[in-house]
Design an enzyme around this catalytic site. Structure first.
Site, mmCIF file in Angstrom:
data_model
loop_
_atom_site.group_PDB
_atom_site.id
_atom_site.type_symbol
_atom_site.label_atom_id
_atom_site.label_comp_id
_atom_site.label_asym_id
_atom_site.label_seq_id
_atom_site.Cartn_x
_atom_site.Cartn_y
_atom_site.Cartn_z
ATOM 1 N N ARG A 135 0.858 -1.171 0.000
ATOM 2 C CA ARG A 135 0.000 0.000 0.000
ATOM 3 C C ARG A 135 0.904 1.234 0.000
ATOM 4 O O ARG A 135 2.052 1.162 0.399
ATOM 5 C CB ARG A 135 -0.896 0.023 1.237
ATOM 6 N N LYS B 95 -2.089 -1.557 8.037
ATOM 7 C CA LYS B 95 -3.538 -1.492 8.214
ATOM 8 C C LYS B 95 -3.984 -2.536 9.233
ATOM 9 O O LYS B 95 -3.598 -3.704 9.139
ATOM 10 C CB LYS B 95 -4.230 -1.737 6.866
ATOM 11 N N HIS C 7 -2.501 1.943 -6.183
ATOM 12 C CA HIS C 7 -3.121 0.709 -5.700
ATOM 13 C C HIS C 7 -3.316 -0.303 -6.821
ATOM 14 O O HIS C 7 -3.430 -1.502 -6.558
ATOM 15 C CB HIS C 7 -4.453 1.014 -5.018
ATOM 16 N N ARG D 185 -0.553 -2.808 -6.621
ATOM 17 C CA ARG D 185 -0.778 -3.849 -5.594
ATOM 18 C C ARG D 185 -1.724 -4.917 -6.132
ATOM 19 O O ARG D 185 -1.484 -6.116 -5.973
ATOM 20 C CB ARG D 185 -1.343 -3.200 -4.329
ATOM 21 N N HIS E 259 -4.111 -9.590 4.275
ATOM 22 C CA HIS E 259 -5.570 -9.651 4.381
ATOM 23 C C HIS E 259 -5.984 -10.479 5.591
ATOM 24 O O HIS E 259 -5.399 -11.528 5.854
ATOM 25 C CB HIS E 259 -6.185 -10.275 3.125
ATOM 26 N N TYR F 192 -9.281 -11.721 -6.533
ATOM 27 C CA TYR F 192 -8.324 -11.737 -7.639
ATOM 28 C C TYR F 192 -8.542 -12.911 -8.582
ATOM 29 O O TYR F 192 -8.056 -12.894 -9.713
ATOM 30 C CB TYR F 192 -6.888 -11.735 -7.094
#
Length: 370
Positions: free
Chosen positions: A227, A252, A317, A320, A343, A352
């Site tokens: 990120r 995050k 982004h 990423r 995640h 994805y």
């Protein structure tokens, strides 16, 4: 003489004047010097607040420096529907309540970005109900707010969810009132697919960058699926070149994680270090020991896209997303990709599979069997 194009626009309920021009460093510095000028990272444009006298002020300031094309600039009038949703200032009682909420979030160790997001959301929500004390606000008022503010302004469901999160926490922190946070519903999230570049497009972008520092930043985002904030927060001791690992700390959700870095990338980062000699952060701004700014990084990518002649609205982004998709297409297990991206849930990573060219191309249509 260089040209600036002036156009009408809005930010929320406020009329503004957009200042448009092809990227030019000297012109950018000139616009920045004009009193009241602002850069909007979302719209990617310079702007000033609209007023009837603003054009004459701009003509005086830019005289002999740049030509102003104001042929599309009209006198701004506030539409009736916008007049209805202009929000009043907060009362002293509500300001104090928001400050207490901020302190509570800080004690709970929420990040400063989250605190700012929630504070701003609560401020708007309480300003909307100017004639109601906090103790009188009920759950039905949230529906009124959604209809007359969120939907009236065509804000996204993710933006609406930010308000839900903030409002729920705010009223959980305040006991014994009419508003019951447990009864708050959440809007359905939009199920948009991630934007992905091909490997060829990524290579074009990287090859178009000659500055070693800029190339290192954009390369590292793609090579490790970072990120923007993660890249900017990397310190020198977060890289272990012997073990070929990059440590990403307190990202995050306040999580740490580790991602592998290749010899090729390590050599690039070493070249950057020899050239820049940073003291604290891997990528520093003009001031020694200070972080490189996110807006400057986005500008680096913007220029690279232009040079690479890629006609897509690429953001940082996207790199990423491309990293994750290309890993999936090369056969990397989805569970490992989840760990590399940081995640919490595998469901987040599974998106994805919907954009992986390899996986989709392997599907055989029943039409072919007819």
């Amino acid at each position: 003489m260089k040209k600036l194009v002036l156009k009408n626009d809005w930010i929320g309920d406020h009329p503004i004047i957009r200042i448009e021009f092809p990227y030019d460093f000297e012109l950018k510095q000139l616009v920045r010097q004009f009193h009241g000028s602002n850069w909007d990272t979302g719209m990617k444009v310079w702007w000033v607040k609209y007023s009837d006298s603003r054009l004459s002020e701009m003509l005086q300031f830019f005289k002999g420096k740049a030509w102003l094309d104001y042929s599309e600039l009209k006198k701004a009038t506030i539409p009736q529907e916008k007049i209805k949703i202009i929000l009043p200032d907060l009362s002293s009682e509500k300001i104090k309540a928001i400050q207490c909420f901020e302190d509570w979030l800080r004690n709970k160790r929420y990040s400063e970005n989250t605190i700012k997001t929630y504070r701003d959301a609560i401020s708007v929500f309480l300003r909307f109900f100017e004639n109601k004390r906090i103790e009188e606000i009920e759950n039905s008022d949230l529906e009124k707010f959604n209809t007359a503010y969120i939907l009236a302004n065509a804000y996204s469901s993710s933006y609406q969810n930010q308000f839900v999160n903030a409002i729920k926490l705010f009223f959980l922190n305040r006991k014994g009132e009419k508003f019951n946070p447990e009864n708050i519903y959440r809007p359905k999230r939009e199920k948009a697919l991630p934007n992905v570049l091909s490997k060829e497009e990524v290579k074009k972008i990287l090859d178009s960058i000659s500055n070693i520092k800029h190339k290192s930043m954009i390369s590292l985002i793609y090579a490790c699926g970072l990120r923007r904030s993660e890249l900017l927060n990397i310190q020198l001791n977060d890289i272990d070149p012997n073990r070929k690992l990059l440590f990403i700390k307190q990202s995050k959700g306040k999580k740490d994680r580790v991602v592998p870095i290749s010899d090729k990338l390590i050599e690039l980062l070493r070249a950057n270090y020899k050239s820049e000699r940073p003291k604290v952060y891997l990528f520093e701004g003009e001031k020694i020991g200070s972080k490189y700014t996110g807006s400057s990084l986005q500008q680096v990518l913007k220029q690279a896209i232009k040079k690479a002649k890629i006609k897509k609205p690429v953001t940082l982004h996207w790199l990423r997303h491309s990293y994750a998709t290309h890993l999936l297409e090369s056969g990397t297990d989805l569970r490992y990709i989840q760990e590399l991206l940081g995640h919490n849930s595998s469901r987040t990573t599974e998106i994805y599979t919907h954009v992986s060219k390899k996986k989709i191309s392997e599907i055989r249509s029943p039409f072919d069997d007819l």
